[in-house]
Design a protein around this motif. Sequence first.
Motif, PDB file in Angstrom:
ATOM      1  N   LYS A 188      48.890  81.842  40.143  1.00 23.91           N
ATOM      2  CA  LYS A 188      48.018  80.681  40.295  1.00 23.91           C
ATOM      3  C   LYS A 188      46.616  81.115  40.742  1.00 23.91           C
ATOM      4  O   LYS A 188      46.482  82.026  41.561  1.00 23.91           O
ATOM      5  N   ASN A 189      45.623  80.441  40.221  1.00 27.16           N
ATOM      6  CA  ASN A 189      44.229  80.640  40.611  1.00 27.16           C
ATOM      7  C   ASN A 189      43.846  82.114  40.767  1.00 27.16           C
ATOM      8  O   ASN A 189      43.409  82.538  41.830  1.00 27.16           O
TER       9      ASN A 189
ATOM     10  N   LYS B 271      43.312  78.018  36.024  1.00 28.73           N
ATOM     11  CA  LYS B 271      44.449  77.481  36.775  1.00 28.73           C
ATOM     12  C   LYS B 271      45.506  78.552  37.041  1.00 28.73           C
ATOM     13  O   LYS B 271      46.034  78.659  38.138  1.00 28.73           O
TER      14      LYS B 271
END
Length: 117
Positions: A99-100, A109
């Motif tokens: 994530k991220n 994302k």
Amino acid sequence: MQFLELKEMVFHAHHGVMEQERKVGNTYVLDLKIHFDFYKAVNTDNLNDSINYISIYELVKKEMAVPSHLIENIAGRIIRRIQIDFPKIKQIELRLAKKNPPFGGGDIKEVAVFIRK
């Protein structure tokens, strides 16, 4: 077709090429689809005729705790361990997302790998 799914297993782990990633860590989400013949368990209601998904989760958790530079390496290690520890599994599909991820000037994302073996 018979399969067992473990969806959206979430881990905070310390993987990455950059030192800061390995120091601070990040959130990883892992999905598994495990194909095996559990028809006998449908009738017997006996765990010995199936695969204990808690054992699968614990294996994944253990492998996620081992630092790696690449998510491809993590995914490969998890697949290999599952194949060794659970020989009645016929096919595994794994999706691992970071994530991220740190991305120079970009907003993303997640980045993910998918393996079917």
